[in-house]
Scaffold this active site. Structure first.
Site, PDB file in Angstrom:
ATOM      1  N   GLU A  73       0.852  -1.206   0.000  1.00 12.53           N
ATOM      2  CA  GLU A  73       0.000   0.000   0.000  1.00 12.53           C
ATOM      3  C   GLU A  73       0.881   1.248   0.000  1.00 12.53           C
ATOM      4  OE1 GLU A  73      -2.359  -0.962   3.594  1.00 12.53           O
ATOM      5  OE2 GLU A  73      -3.904  -1.672   2.219  1.00 12.53           O
ATOM      6  N   CYS A  81     -10.686   0.338   7.442  1.00 15.60           N
ATOM      7  CA  CYS A  81     -10.194   1.658   7.838  1.00 15.60           C
ATOM      8  C   CYS A  81     -10.839   2.778   7.035  1.00 15.60           C
ATOM      9  CB  CYS A  81      -8.676   1.712   7.699  1.00 15.60           C
ATOM     10  SG  CYS A  81      -8.065   1.163   6.103  1.00 15.60           S
TER      11      CYS A  81
END
Lengths: 615, 615
Positions: free
Chosen positions: B292, B384
C-alpha cells in the site's frame, strides 16, 4: 526425444546452446553447490543448523542434471558426464528405503511428508527428478537413476489414488503429470501413465482436496493452482502461469496416450484462450506478480508484466505438444514466437544472468519489487528460471522440427543438420534474420518433407531443384512427399519486411501503440541506442518506414531497425501543467527484444506510440 | 478545531455531510456491531470462540465514535448523543487497571502486549481512541472518555521512552503522534507532547528498534514504516502511504508546538517530493497495492493505482497543517485537489459504499485483487476507509477555511456561514461548479479577510462593495484588512473554463494523454455516458473544445463536459494484427471523477489520449 538427431548451426540458437554448455550449466551447478543445494542430498542438516534445505531445492538440482544429460546428447563431454555420474550417485543415495526422495521432508520436517500438497513442492520436485532420470538414461544408457526414480514413482502410486487408505490429493504445483508420462514412454510401464491420469482426473474434482484438507484457503488459492474445477471443464487459462502450462502439457500427454479426445479438446480450448486473449506479443504469459498469474482477457500491462521465463519455457513445451498432435501451423506460430522472444530474453547472451519476470517496458517510473527487476540477476532465492535454462537450451533443436521416420516436419527453419536412420537433411540460411532458406537432402529416402510457412509471412516462394514447386498448404505446411535423392534442394524464400503490429483494442495498456516485428522477431527500443529520447514519448509516424542496420555491441548477425519519428518533450518540470508538449525529430533504433539489457541497464519499450492516421 | 463555527450550505460538501450523518455513521456503526467490533469491548471472547477480535478493530470503532462526536458539533442530534454516550461507557469499561486499553491484547493474546510494534496496531489503535476522546470532550464537555484516555496515554508514557527499563520502540503504523499533540492541545499537559516528540525523534534512529527486535525483517519493511532513517533526514515520501502522511502530520504538529524548524522543514521537503513527484492528479497517493505504498518518482500507473481513500484523507490533513503554518496557497492547492477528487471518490453519493483503492482507469483488462476493486464495497475485512469517512465528513467545513480571531482565511470558497465571537461571514455561490463567489459580512469587526486565488485559476477579478479591489497577492491570497461592517460584500470571480492538463513526461503511464479539469474538479470518462466507445481508444483532438452540459443520474448541479473527438476501432478480433485501426467520430461526455461509479459499474478513465498537434 532424440536430441542428437538435430545439430544446430544457426547464429542464434546454436550460439545460445554453446553458451549453455560452457557457461549456464557450470554456473548454475556452482550456485547449487554454493547455496548448499547439492550438499543437502548428503542429509547432514540438523535442527538448529543454518540454511535449512528448502522445499523446492531438489527441483533446481534436478533441472541442472536434466540439462547436463541433454547437453551430453548433443555435445559429448567426458568431464561433464563424469560429474553428472557423481551427482546422480549422491542424489540416489538420499533415497529412503520406501522409495521416497525429498531432502526437505527427510531432514527438516520429516513429520510433514505429504501434509501440505497445496503450498509445498514435494510432487513437483519428484517430477523434476523423474525427468532428470529419464534424460540421464537416454544420454548414458545407465539405469541407476531411472530405476531409483521408478521406485519413487511406485511409492508415490502407493500413497496417492482412489483406493481406501490412499490420499486423494494432487500437486499444488503441477509437473509430475508430464514427468510420469515421460517415464511411461521410456519404461513402457503403464502404471506411471495411470498415476499421471489419476492426478489429472482428480484435480479440481468435488469434494475439493485442498478445500477439505487446508483450514482456510485464501481467495484465488484454488484457481491459482488450476484446482477450481475439473480440468476437462476449464475454459480459461487461470492462476499461476507456470503451473498452468505444466498441467496443460500433462493433459496433452495423457490425452495422447489414452486417446482421450475430451481431455485433448480441453487443452486445445485452454491454448486458444491463452494465445488469443492472454499472451504477450513476446509469447510471455502470466501478467501479474501477484500469484505469478494470469489475470483477465486482454490484461497485458507492459511495465508490470510478469511473463516469467519458466512460463515461456512451459508455453513452448505446451505449443510443441499440440503441434505434434495436430500438425497445425497455428501452434508453431506460438512456439516460434515464444522461442525467439520471451524464452531467449530470459537469459543473457553471456549465459549466466537471468530475468525471472520479463518486462515489456522499463523506464524511470518502473517499480522493482520481488522478482520483477530491470536487470538480469545471476541467481534467485527461488531459482527455478536459471535452472530451467540448463535443460531448455539443449532442447532448442528439438523445438525446431519433428524428425519422424516417414515425415520430417520443419517448424522453425534455423540452420541445422537433421540426421535419422531414414534420412539426413541440412538447413542453411541466416534465419531468423534472413528469409532465404535452403534445405538440402544429404542422404535421401522416401519420406514427406513438411515446411512451415509462418503466420507472420505475407509473401513467399518455393523452388524444388530450381523449379517452382506446388504451393498448396496444409494447415500452414507445404508438404512434399517423394523419393528424395541426395543433393535435392529446396529454396524457400520468406518475405521478411519490418512491420508494425497493432494490438487488440481490448489491450488497454497498448492503446495508441504498436509493436515492431520482422520475421519472428519482436523488436524493442532501448534508451542505450536512443540517447536523449524519453521512450514513452517517442511517436512513430502513421506509416513508419524502417531501414535495416546494426546496433553496436550486439552479435554480428543482429539486424537492428531504424525509423524516422518524433518525440514529445516539455520544458516544464511541473507534475501537471497546462502548456502542451513540444515535438522534435528523432531517428529511432530498434533491436530484437530477446537481446535487450545485454549492454548494461537501459530503459526499454516494446509497444511504441504511433500517430493516428489523420485528425 | 471548532467545527461548529463553519456551517456549509454548498451543493457538494454540505450534501455529503448530511449523508454522512444520515447514512455513513449509522451504517458503519451497524457494521461494527454486526462484525463483533462493538461487543468485543465487553471482553467476553475466550480461546476457542469464533471471530477473535482483530488487532485493528479498536481503531474502526474509535473512528466512528470520533465521527459521531464531530457530527454532533455541527448537527445536534440527541439520539446520536445518547448512543455515543453508551458506546463511550462500554469502551471505557474495557480499560485495564494499569490504563491499558486494547481488546485484542486483552482477550486474544494478552501475553503479547507491545511485543510486535512493527506489524500489529496497538499504538495506532491507541491514537484513534485518543482522537475520539478529544472529540467527545469537545462535543459534549464530558471528561469521562478524555480522562480514561489520559490514563492510557500516561501508561504508554511509562512503557515507552529512553529511560532504563523503558522500551525504545515506536509504532509500526503511525497515528498516535498526531493524536498525542491533539491531546496536549486539549488538556495542556506537556507530557503528551513530549511522548509524541519521543515517538517522532526515535523513529528510524540507530540502533533501529525494528531491526533489533524482529528476527528477520523483509525487504522494504523499514521504509514501508518510514523507519529506514531518522525522520529529519528523510527526503522522499516512501512506504505505506497512510502511515507516511499520518507521520508527517505528527511531525508538523510537534514542530509547531516545539518550534522545531528542522522538523518542520523535513515535513515541507517530504510534502514537496510527494506533491511534485508522487501524487496523482486526483490527489491520490500510494501507487501500489504491494505494501500500500509509494513507489518511485513519476510512478503513477492508472489502472493499478492504489491511491487509498485513507491516504487521501491523510494528505488533506497534512496539507491543511502546512497551510495553517505557512499560509501559502500551494498547500491549499493540494488540499483542494484532494478534497474535491480522491477524497470524495472514495465514498458513494449514497454514503454507504466505499473504495479502498481509487483507480484512475478501469476497463475490461482491469485486474481486481485484494482491496483493488472496480466497484465500491459496503465494508472491508480491514475497514479503515469506511470508518475514516465517519470523521472526515464532519470535518469538511474545517478543511475549507481558518477562522482565527484576527484573520479569516478562506481556502476553499464552498458556500458556508462562518461564525465566531469576532465576526460572522457568509459565502454564497455554486462553487466548485461556478467561479462567482460572494462573501458577505453579516456581523462586522476588525479582522483580515484572506481570499485564496486558486492555482488552477488563470484569470480572476474582485470587487469590494461594487468597486474593483486591490489585486495584490500574498502567497496566492488576496488579503483585505479593515474594519468590516455588516453588509460589506466582496464579489470574487474566478474564471473556470474546461482545460486539458498535460502530465509530466516522466509519468510513463500518461504518455500521449491528458486529463480534463475545470476549476478544482478533475474529470473522467465513464462508459455509461459514452456507450459504444472503448475508452482507451478514444482520442481528443489536439485542441479540444468543451461544452458544458448535464449527465443523467447525477446530482442536479453537476456540470458535465462534452467534446467532439474520435475513437479507434478494429474489425479484427485477433490479439495482434497487421491492419491499422479505423476511426469514427464520437462526442465524449466527461463527469467529475469524484462521482464515478455512482450509477452502476462502468469502465472509467481519467487520462485520455490526445492526438499530437502535427505530424
Amino acid at each position: 526425444m532424440n536430441l542428437a538427431a538435430i545439430q544446430l548451426h544457426d547464429s542464434v540458437f546454436a550460439s545460445r546452446q554453446k553458451t549453455g554448455h560452457d557457461v549456464t550449466i557450470p554456473s548454475c551447478l556452482k550456485r547449487c553447490r554454493e547455496t548448499g543445494r547439492i550438499d543437502a542430498f548428503r542429509l547432514q542438516w540438523k535442527k538448529g543448523d543454518p540454511n535449512p534445505p528448502h522445499v523446492y531445492w531438489d527441483s533446481d538440482v534436478a533441472k541442472v542434471l536434466e540439462g547436463m544429460a541433454e547437453m551430453l546428447m548433443i555435445h559429448p563431454d567426458p568431464a561433464m558426464e563424469k560429474e553428472l555420474d557423481e551427482l546422480v550417485d549422491l542424489i540416489v543415495s538420499a533415497q529412503r528405503d520406501d522409495g521416497y526422495l525429498n531432502v526437505h521432508f527427510t531432514v527438516v520436517e520429516p513429520e510433514k511428508r505429504w501434509s501440505n500438497l497445496g503450498d509445498w513442492h514435494e510432487l513437483y520436485c519428484a517430477g523434476h527428478l523423474i525427468e532428470a532420470a529419464v534424460a540421464h538414461f537416454q544420454a548414458t544408457g545407465s539405469r541407476k537413476f531411472l530405476d531409483a526414480m521408478c521406485r519413487y514413482a511406485d511409492y508415490i502410486a502407493s500413497v496417492f489414488g482412489p483406493a481406501p487408505g490412499q490420499k486423494r490429493g494432487y500437486p499444488g504445483h503441477e509437473e509430475i503429470e508430464l514427468a510420469l508420462v515421460r517415464l511411461y514412454r521410456t519404461t513402457g510401464e503403464t502404471r506411471y501413465l495411470n498415476l499421471a491420469k489419476y492426478f489429472i482426473d482428480e484435480r479440481g474434482a468435488d469434494p475439493n482436496y485442498f478445500s477439505e484438507t487446508e483450514k482456510s484457503i485464501p481467495r484465488d488459492f484454488l484457481s491459482n493452482r488450476q484446482a477450481h474445477k475439473p480440468v476437462r471443464e476449464q475454459e480459461q487459462a487461470v492462476g499461476h502461469a507456470v503451473r498452468a502450462v505444466y498441467l496443460y502439457c500433462g493433459m496433452v500427454d495423457v490425452a495422447v496416450e489414452t486417446r482421450d479426445c475430451v481431455l485433448l479438446n480441453a487443452a486445445i480450448r485452454l491454448f486458444d484462450n491463452l494465445s488469443r486473449r492472454r499472451m504477450y506479443i513476446t509469447g510471455g504469459i502470466g501478467s501479474t506478480s501477484i500469484g505469478e498469474a494470469f489475470t483477465t482477457d486482454f490484461g497485458l500491462p507492459n511495465d508490470t508484466a510478469y511473463a516469467e521465463s519458466c512460463a515461456a519455457i512451459g508455453l513452448a513445451m505446451f505449443a510443441k505438444r499440440l503441434l505434434d498432435v495436430t500438425n497445425e501451423g497455428k501452434y508453431a506460430d506460438v512456439l516460434e514466437r515464444v522461442l525467439y522472444n520471451n524464452a531467449l530474453s530470459g537469459i543473457s547472451l553471456s549465459g549466466d544472468e537471468f530475468f525471472y519476470a520479463n518486462l515489456l517496458e522499463v523506464n524511470d517510473a518502473t517499480h522493482e519489487h520481488g522478482n520483477t527487476c530491470k536487470k538480469r540477476q545471476a541467481w534467485f532465492g527461488c531459482s527455478c528460471c536459471p535452472t530451467n535454462y540448463c535443460r531448455f537450451l539443449p532442447q532448442l533443436g528439438a523445438f525446431c522440427c519433428k524428425a519422424a521416420e516417414k515425415c520430417l516436419r520443419i517448424d522453425v527453419p534455423a540452420a541445422a543438420r537433421i540426421s535419422t536412420d531414414a534420412y539426413e537433411v541440412r538447413i542453411d540460411g541466416n534465419y531468423p534474420y534472413d528469409g532465404n532458406i535452403a534445405v538440402t537432402i544429404e542422404r535421401g529416402g522416401s519420406f514427406a518433407l513438411a515446411l512451415r510457412i509462418p503466420g507472420w509471412c505475407a509473401d513467399w516462394s518455393v523452388e524444388l531443384n530450381g523449379a517452382p514447386a506446388d504451393r498448396t498448404l496444409e494447415a500452414s505446411y507445404l508438404k512434399m512427399t517423394r523419393e528424395w535423392k541426395s543433393g535435392d534442394r529446396i529454396a524457400l524464400k520468406l518475405e521478411m519486411k519490418p512491420e508494425v503490429i497493432y494490438p487488440h483494442p481490448g489491450i488497454a495498456a497498448d492503446a495508441g501503440r504498436v509493436a515492431v516485428q520482422r520475421g519472428p522477431l519482436i523488436y524493442c527500443l532501448e534508451s542505450l541506442d536512443n540517447p536523449g529520447v524519453s521512450l514513452p514519448n517517442a511517436i512513430l509516424p502513421p506509416v513508419p518506414e524502417f531501414r535495416m542496420g546494426k546496433a553496436a555491441g550486439l552479435p554480428e548477425d543482429t539486424v537492428a531497425l531504424r525509423c524516422a519519428a518524433k518525440a514529445e518533450f516539455s520544458k516544464s518540470d511541473m507534475l501537471y501543467r497546462k502548456t502542451p508538449p513540444q515535438y522534435g525529430r528523432v531517428d529511432l533504433c530498434f533491436i530484437p527484444y530477446a537481446l535487450w539489457q545485454n549492454r548494461g541497464e537501459s530503459a526499454m519499450q516494446v509497444f511504441v506510440r504511433i500517430a493516428p492516421a489523420a485528425f
